[in-house]
Each structure stands twice: as structure tokens, then as C-alpha cells.
Design an enzyme around this catalytic site. Structure first.
Site, PDB file in Angstrom:
ATOM      1  N   ASP A 126       0.865  -1.175   0.000  1.00 37.05           N
ATOM      2  CA  ASP A 126       0.000   0.000   0.000  1.00 37.05           C
ATOM      3  C   ASP A 126       0.911   1.236   0.000  1.00 37.05           C
ATOM      4  O   ASP A 126       2.117   1.140   0.223  1.00 37.05           O
ATOM      5  CB  ASP A 126      -0.871  -0.025   1.261  1.00 37.05           C
ATOM      6  CG  ASP A 126      -1.591   1.285   1.458  1.00 37.05           C
ATOM      7  OD1 ASP A 126      -2.364   1.662   0.568  1.00 37.05           O
ATOM      8  OD2 ASP A 126      -1.345   1.947   2.502  1.00 37.05           O
ATOM      9  N   ALA A 181       0.101   5.314   1.270  1.00 39.69           N
ATOM     10  CA  ALA A 181       0.111   6.129   2.497  1.00 39.69           C
ATOM     11  C   ALA A 181      -0.087   5.289   3.748  1.00 39.69           C
ATOM     12  O   ALA A 181      -0.986   4.465   3.830  1.00 39.69           O
ATOM     13  CB  ALA A 181      -0.975   7.203   2.415  1.00 39.69           C
ATOM     14  N   ALA A 191     -12.817  10.195  10.924  1.00 49.61           N
ATOM     15  CA  ALA A 191     -12.356  10.432   9.546  1.00 49.61           C
ATOM     16  C   ALA A 191     -11.504   9.268   9.057  1.00 49.61           C
ATOM     17  O   ALA A 191     -11.506   8.913   7.885  1.00 49.61           O
ATOM     18  CB  ALA A 191     -11.552  11.729   9.471  1.00 49.61           C
ATOM     19  N   MET A 237     -10.185   4.006   6.468  1.00 56.91           N
ATOM     20  CA  MET A 237      -8.968   4.255   5.677  1.00 56.91           C
ATOM     21  C   MET A 237      -8.554   3.025   4.876  1.00 56.91           C
ATOM     22  O   MET A 237      -8.627   1.895   5.365  1.00 56.91           O
ATOM     23  CB  MET A 237      -7.829   4.673   6.606  1.00 56.91           C
ATOM     24  CG  MET A 237      -6.654   5.318   5.872  1.00 56.91           C
ATOM     25  SD  MET A 237      -7.089   6.922   5.121  1.00 56.91           S
ATOM     26  CE  MET A 237      -6.940   8.006   6.550  1.00 56.91           C
ATOM     27  N   LYS A 241     -11.111   6.739  -2.285  1.00 60.82           N
ATOM     28  CA  LYS A 241     -11.484   7.905  -1.464  1.00 60.82           C
ATOM     29  C   LYS A 241     -12.973   8.260  -1.509  1.00 60.82           C
ATOM     30  O   LYS A 241     -13.540   8.676  -0.501  1.00 60.82           O
ATOM     31  CB  LYS A 241     -10.609   9.112  -1.844  1.00 60.82           C
ATOM     32  CG  LYS A 241      -9.111   8.885  -1.533  1.00 60.82           C
ATOM     33  CD  LYS A 241      -8.830   8.466  -0.086  1.00 60.82           C
ATOM     34  CE  LYS A 241      -7.359   8.112   0.126  1.00 60.82           C
ATOM     35  NZ  LYS A 241      -7.153   7.142   1.218  1.00 60.82           N
ATOM     36  N   HIS A 273     -14.626   6.002   0.679  1.00 66.06           N
ATOM     37  CA  HIS A 273     -14.283   6.398   2.044  1.00 66.06           C
ATOM     38  C   HIS A 273     -15.272   7.470   2.528  1.00 66.06           C
ATOM     39  O   HIS A 273     -15.813   7.380   3.647  1.00 66.06           O
ATOM     40  CB  HIS A 273     -12.833   6.917   2.053  1.00 66.06           C
ATOM     41  CG  HIS A 273     -12.262   7.163   3.417  1.00 66.06           C
ATOM     42  ND1 HIS A 273     -10.967   6.844   3.740  1.00 66.06           N
ATOM     43  CD2 HIS A 273     -12.787   7.719   4.548  1.00 66.06           C
ATOM     44  CE1 HIS A 273     -10.728   7.188   5.001  1.00 66.06           C
ATOM     45  NE2 HIS A 273     -11.823   7.726   5.497  1.00 66.06           N
ATOM     46  N   ARG A 306     -10.576  -1.315  -2.847  1.00 69.38           N
ATOM     47  CA  ARG A 306     -10.695  -2.300  -1.765  1.00 69.38           C
ATOM     48  C   ARG A 306     -12.099  -2.302  -1.203  1.00 69.38           C
ATOM     49  O   ARG A 306     -12.738  -1.260  -1.238  1.00 69.38           O
ATOM     50  CB  ARG A 306      -9.694  -1.941  -0.654  1.00 69.38           C
ATOM     51  CG  ARG A 306      -8.277  -2.013  -1.131  1.00 69.38           C
ATOM     52  CD  ARG A 306      -7.353  -1.363  -0.133  1.00 69.38           C
ATOM     53  NE  ARG A 306      -6.014  -1.238  -0.711  1.00 69.38           N
ATOM     54  CZ  ARG A 306      -5.170  -0.263  -0.417  1.00 69.38           C
ATOM     55  NH1 ARG A 306      -5.528   0.705   0.425  1.00 69.38           N
ATOM     56  NH2 ARG A 306      -3.989  -0.232  -0.963  1.00 69.38           N
ATOM     57  N   ASP A 311      -1.438  -1.097   5.887  1.00 69.20           N
ATOM     58  CA  ASP A 311      -1.534  -0.542   7.244  1.00 69.20           C
ATOM     59  C   ASP A 311      -2.970  -0.383   7.714  1.00 69.20           C
ATOM     60  O   ASP A 311      -3.200   0.234   8.748  1.00 69.20           O
ATOM     61  CB  ASP A 311      -0.825   0.820   7.288  1.00 69.20           C
ATOM     62  CG  ASP A 311      -1.572   1.853   6.468  1.00 69.20           C
ATOM     63  OD1 ASP A 311      -1.755   1.617   5.254  1.00 69.20           O
ATOM     64  OD2 ASP A 311      -1.999   2.868   7.038  1.00 69.20           O
TER      65      ASP A 311
END
Ligand SMILES: *Cc1c(COP(=O)(O)O)cnc(C)c1O
Length: 611
Positions: free
Chosen positions: A8, A10, A41, A45, A49, A52, A146, A172
Site C-alpha cells: 500500500d 500512504a 475520519a 482508511m 477515497k 471512504h 478495496r 496498514d
């Protein structure tokens, strides 16, 4: 071996703590009047986005309109695009890890929740700092983000990898792990710098050891819950994990077993194990019943019952001998190999009255000597012997032995471990009282289950006779037959499912006759091929089974030849004769004439160049 590691971005390789997107989400939702915390927020993750934004919206208020979602996303996007380049610092050990992976020929892949325009900003900055993966793909380029596995699969396509188990996903967030699991690759969660940890380097430094430890535990729990295969602190711990996965992959690589059990088995048989069943469930019990009926039908009829035992073949041999020969009656064992001697040990331990007729390991049981013995000792009530002595490969004359024993009205019990399902054994026709065999010989199932097929009448007479509780044939029979397919104690459920599949494969192949024909062809090829190379079978052809063959080793060193053949993917078997150096080649299992030809070629190669 592992061929690619897919990282991944970030929170994993760049942007310690995955800070870049958080502020954008907070500002975006503020623009429609929702004031959210950083942790709200962050929660989804790893997703694409826009997904998200939707995930946060769903938690806040199910009625947030699509227009509002789009407007939050626009605020988020413009905020992120302004600052994204400042959040491209490399995570710890990125450069060293990538260099080490590349030096092993491993491709560096990547997937992300960022869009292509965002990655267009990240890629050059990361490259300048020394990190540039071999491939990068975004959710919109792959069709979906994802937890869908498509970005990973696009990496595999790019690298020409067809087995997902040769790929490792490192990320992560829980979404990273979910993506990796759906793609069927190995998954690794990273703790330090992760979005799950959600802390900057400064925040981490400010924590006490205890606080950091509590935070790490929280992250470990989240990765564990998501189903991660491995969890690491940082990338310096990745290489030992790659070694571990390599070891597991190597362990799974196919060897052709030329041994008398366990055997090489079909993929479908092993695959049948991959489901968990409880033992008392009716569906499972009906599978067990179908296995019992099918096994009985191979060699017997409804006067007989099959009693399965948890354990290897010897467990059933022991149950058969102990329960079907009363202690106060004399039993005669006919012995011409190690499995016959094992039966003597069973008899001795059970304090039975018994006698034996022992023959040379290279010779079959002599029926004339048996008849003399039975004429001279009328105390004998039961005759027990091994059909195919796997020790050498001798096949004993089943029909002749049984006929003589029956002429004198004896009970007949046979260890047909390595012959059942390949040789024709007509239990009712010959009036055989009981036989014992196991799942992992000619039925080509997996080790862990064995069985006795016996006359029901005989089993019922054996009530209360067993010296052992676990190996009580009658009790086990009650559970399996009167209690509708129930094992008394924990059943090896996965092994039973594999046996069910193995029997289906057996039927598909054409049953006993077809299986025997294949084994015979295998046997003929290997005997002919090895004879030409100077390895002669030590058993005379008329007593030689089509199951396993013992060859004279001559002056060849067994362990060196074994190691060479193993390196080529073939496992042969050491000899068991004390009189001369030998080796054995089994030809049963999921192996075919082409395998036997290939084995002959490898042995020729060894003798020519390496012996
Ligand atoms: C395989 C085999 C057995 C059973 O041996 P285990 O070690 O219990 O699996 C018994 N008799 C013969 C002839 C065999 O080939």
C-alpha cells in the site's frame, strides 16, 4: 517461492501515520455541517477515497444525499491535492527492504486508495526520495477499490504471475488486509506509521513505553480481527516473513510419492478437507453413512458392515484381532513380513492364545504347510494373515489360503491393507469373516482413518469382548450403525470428507478393475525400466504384487540416489530386507504410466552422471 510483494502507499511506504487524507475528510464534512473527529475520519482508511466519504457518511447519517457526498468529496479532493506532496516522506526501512526484495528477484507491486491524479503527484516525489515500485494501480484504473481484489490481480497480470499464493500484500489498514485476503494472497499488517496507529512520529515519541505498547496492542487486535496472516512492527521485519512463506510454499510443492502409503493424492481429495464440520450434525452423519456403505460394497454385501476407526491401518488390524478372536480360543498367524510380525505383537500384548507359521520374507505363505498345521492342531479356531505383504511386495495366495482354512471350518481374518480396492476380494464368495484396510492405501484417501469390514453376526457376537475401549469394534459399530453414522469419539471430519471424495474418484475411474489395471501398467513399466538399468526385482514374478516392488540395490548408495530423486520430485522407499541391500518402489496412488516412465528416466540419469 514469493514472486511479488504488493505494498500500500500512504501509511505503509510513505506518509508516516497516514496523515494526508485526514484533514481533507474533516474539512469536507464540516462544509456540509458535520464536525467529525480525526478517528471518525480515519476509520474506513484504505478504501478508494469516494467510497471512504460514503463510508463515513453512512456512519453519521444514513440520509446524507448523493449531492452532499459529492460535495464533501470535492472539498476533500482539493484539500488533499494541495498538500499531498508534503506527505510523501518515506516510512522506515523502505529503501533497504525494496533493495533486498529486488536482489531476490521479487517484483515490487503497489495498490492504493488514492486516485490516478493523486498518485501522479505522489510517484515522482517518492521516486526522488528513493522509492519507485515496479507497478502502481489505482481503484478507478482497476474498476473497483478495496476490499475488491482487482488491483492486486492487475499487479499479478503485470508481472505474469498466475498463483496468488506467490504474492504478499503489505498494508496498514483493515481494508488492505481484506483486499489481500480476497485476492487469496498472503497478508501482512504493519504497525508503526500505520493509519490504524494514527500517530505522527512526534506523537509516537511523546508516548511512554506503556502507552505505546497499549496502542500497538490495539493495532494488532485490529489486524488480527481483519484476518492478517502476519503482523510486523516495521519493514525491517518483512524479510524473515518472506522466508517463512517460501518455506510454506516449498512444503506445498508436489512430490510424487512412490511409497506404500501415505500416497500421492488428487487435489480434489485434499481440497475436500477445506471445510469444517461438526461430528453430530445430520448432514455429516449422512456423509459418514454413505462412506460406510460404499466401502462395504467394494468387497462385501449387506451381511457385512464396515466399521471405521480413527487412526492408521494398524488400529483396525488391532481392533479386528482383539475383538474377533476370543482370548480363550487359539489363533494361528501366517507370517512372511513385517506386517505379519506386527500382528504377532498385537496378539502377544492381548495375552491371547496363539501360534504362528512363519515363512521367509521373500516367499509367499505355503498352503500345504498351513493344511498340515490345521490337521495337527484342532485347537486353532481362527487363521489370520496379510494379503499383500508391503514389506517386500509379495502377494499371498488369498483364495487358496481361505479355501484351506474354510475346509477346516476356521474363521478367516485378513490384513488387506495394501490390496483392498485394487485386488478383487470377494468376501461373501470366499466366506472371509473380516478384513482390515485404511483410507490411505488403494482408495487413495488421506491418512487418519482405517476400517474393518466384518460379518455383522460376528461383530454382534463380539459384544463386551474388547480389551480396549477405544478399539472396541462392537461399540464403534453401534455408534456408526445404530446411531446413524456417529463416531463414538471425535471424528477426523476433514479426513472423512477427503475419503468421501476419494471414493467418488474411485468410482469415476471405474472402480476396482480400472484401478488395478492402472496399477498393473505402472508396475510393468517400472519393473521393465529398472531391470534394463540393472535393478532386478528380488521377488519371483509369480509371487510379485502389482502394488510395490523390492529391487536389488547392488552397489548403489541408497541415500545418495534418494537425495537425487527427491531433488527431482520423486520419493522412493528404502528396502526392509536384512539379507541384502534393496530399495522399494510403490506404484499405487495418484500416479500414472507417464510418471513411471519419467521416474525411470531420472534414475537412468542418476546412474549415468551421478552414481
Ligand atoms: C500400511 C499397512 C498397514 C498399516 O500400517 P500403519 O503403519 O498403521 O498405517 C498394515 N498392513 C499392511 C500390509 C500395510 O501395508
Amino acid at each position: 517461492m514469493v514472486k511479488t510483494v504488493i505494498f500500500d502507499w500512504a501509511g505503509t511506504t510513505v506518509d508516516y501515520g497516514c496523515m494526508a487524507p485526514v484533514k481533507g475528510f474533516v474539512d469536507g464534512f464540516a462544509s456540509i455541517g458535520y464536525h467529525i473527529t480525526d478517528s471518525t475520519a480515519r476509520a474506513p482508511m484504505g478504501l478508494a477515497k469516494l467510497d471512504h466519504v460514503r463510508a463515513i457518511a453512512k456512519v453519521l447519517d444514513a440520509d446524507i444525499s448523493e449531492d452532499n457526498i459529492q460535495s464533501v468529496y470535492r472539498v476533500f479532493e482539493s484539500k488533499l491535492m494541495e498538500t499531498i506532496e508534503i506527505y510523501c516522506d518515506l516510512n522506515d526501512y523502505v529503501i533497504e527492504t525494496m533493495a533486498a526484495l529486488r536482489s531476490r528477484g521479487i517484483k515490487i507491486g503497489s495498490t492504493t486508495g488514492y486516485t490516478a491524479p493523486m498518485m501522479k503527484k505522489v510517484l515522482p516525489v517518492a521516486k526522488e526520495k528513493g522509492y519507485s515500485p515496479d507497478f502502481c494501480i489505482t481503484p478507478e484504473e482497476a474498476g473497483k477499490g478495496r476490499p475488491y481484489p482487482y488491483m492486486i490481480w492487475r499487479n499479478l497480470m503485470e508481472f505474469g504471475i498466475s498463483a496468488p499464493r506467490e504474492a504478499v500484500k503489505v498494508g496498514d489498514t483493515a481494508a488492505d488486509i481484506a483486499e489481500g485476503k480476497k485476492a487469496d494472497c498472503w497478508t501482512v499488517g504493519i504497525i508503526m506509521g500505520s493509519s490504524e496507529l494514527g500517530l505522527t512520529r512526534d506523537e509516537v515519541s511523546a508516548l511512554s513505553e506503556k502507552e505505546l505498547d497499549d496502542n500497538r496492542k490495539r493495532v494488532i487486535k485490529a489486524f488480527y480481527k481483519a484476518g492478517a496472516d502476519y503482523i510486523i512492527n516495521d519493514l525491517s521485519e518483512l524479510l524473515p516473513i518472506i522466508d517463512d512463506i517460501d518455506r510454506k510454499l516449498k512444503q506445498n510443492s508436489e512430490h510424487i510419492l512412490l511409497t506404500p502409503g501415505p500416497l500421492s493424492t488428487k487435489y480434489s481429495v485434499k481440497n475436500a478437507m477445506l471445510t469444517d464440520h461438526c461430528t453430530w450434525d445430520d448432514e455429516y452423519k449422512s456423509i459418514t453413512k454413505s462412506v460406510l456403505n460404499d466401502i462395504t460394497a467394494i468387497s462385501a454385501n449387506s451381511d457385512y458392515a464396515t466399521v471405521l476407526f480413527q487412526g492408521s491401518g494398524s488400529y483396525s488390524v488391532e481392533a479386528m484381532i482383539n475383538c474377533l478372536c476370543p482370548v480363550d480360543e487359539k489363533t494361528l498367524f501366517l507370517v512372511n513380513g513385517a506386517y505379519g510380525r506386527r500382528m504377532l505383537t498385537i496378539a502377544r500384548n492381548s495375552k491371547k492364545e496363539f501360534g504362528d507359521l512363519t515363512f521367509d520374507d521373500t516367499q509367499p505363505i505355503d498352503v500345504t504347510l498351513l493344511e498340515n498345521k490345521l490337521i495337527n492342531d484342532d485347537k486353532i479356531k481362527t487363521v489370520v494373515f496379510v494379503h499383500c505383504e508391503t514389506t517386500t511386495g509379495v502377494i499371498n495366495p488369498l483364495e487358496k489360503i481361505v479355501k484351506v482354512a474354510k475346509k477346516y471350518n476356521k474363521r478367516v481374518l485378513v490384513d488387506t491393507m495394501s490390496s483392498f480396492a485394487a485386488y478383487e476380494i470377494d468376501m461373501p464368495g470366499l466366506d472371509i469373516d473380516a478384513i482390515a484396510s485404511s483410507a490411505n492405501k488403494c482408495l487413495e484417501g488421506l491418512p487418519g482413518l482405517s476400517f474393518v469390514i466384518a460379518k455383522k453376526k460376528l461383530i454382534e457376537e463380539s459384544k463386551d469382548r474388547s480389551l480396549s475401549h477405544s478399539l472396541d469394534l462392537y461399540d464403534q459399530y453401534l455408534g456408526l450403525y445404530k446411531d446413524g453414522g456417529k463416531f463414538r469419539f471425535t471424528s477426523p471430519t476433514n479426513i472423512l470428507l477427503a475419503l468421501r471424495q476419494a471414493i467418488d474418484e474411485y468410482k469415476k475411474e471405474g472402480g476396482q478393475k480400472a484401478r488395478f489395471a492402472r496399477y498393473k501398467e505402472n508396475h510393468d513399466i517400472i519393473v521393465k525400466g529398472l531391470s534394463l538399468l540393472g535393478f532386478k526385482p528380488i521377488i519371483a514374478a509369480e509371487f510379485q504384487s502389482d502394488i510395490i516392488t523390492t529391487f536389488d540395490l547392488g552397489t548403489v548408495d541408497f541415500s545418495r540416489m534418494y537425495a537425487y530423486l527427491k531433488s527431482k520430485g520423486y520419493i522412493i522407499y528404502p528396502g526392509k530386507l536384512t539379507s541384502l541391500p534393496t530399495f522399494r518402489v510403490g506404484n499405487i496412488g495418484n500416479i500414472y504410466p507417464s510418471d513411471m516412465k519419467a521416474l525411470t528416466d531420472v534414475i537412468r540419469e542418476y546412474l549415468l552422471f551421478f552414481a
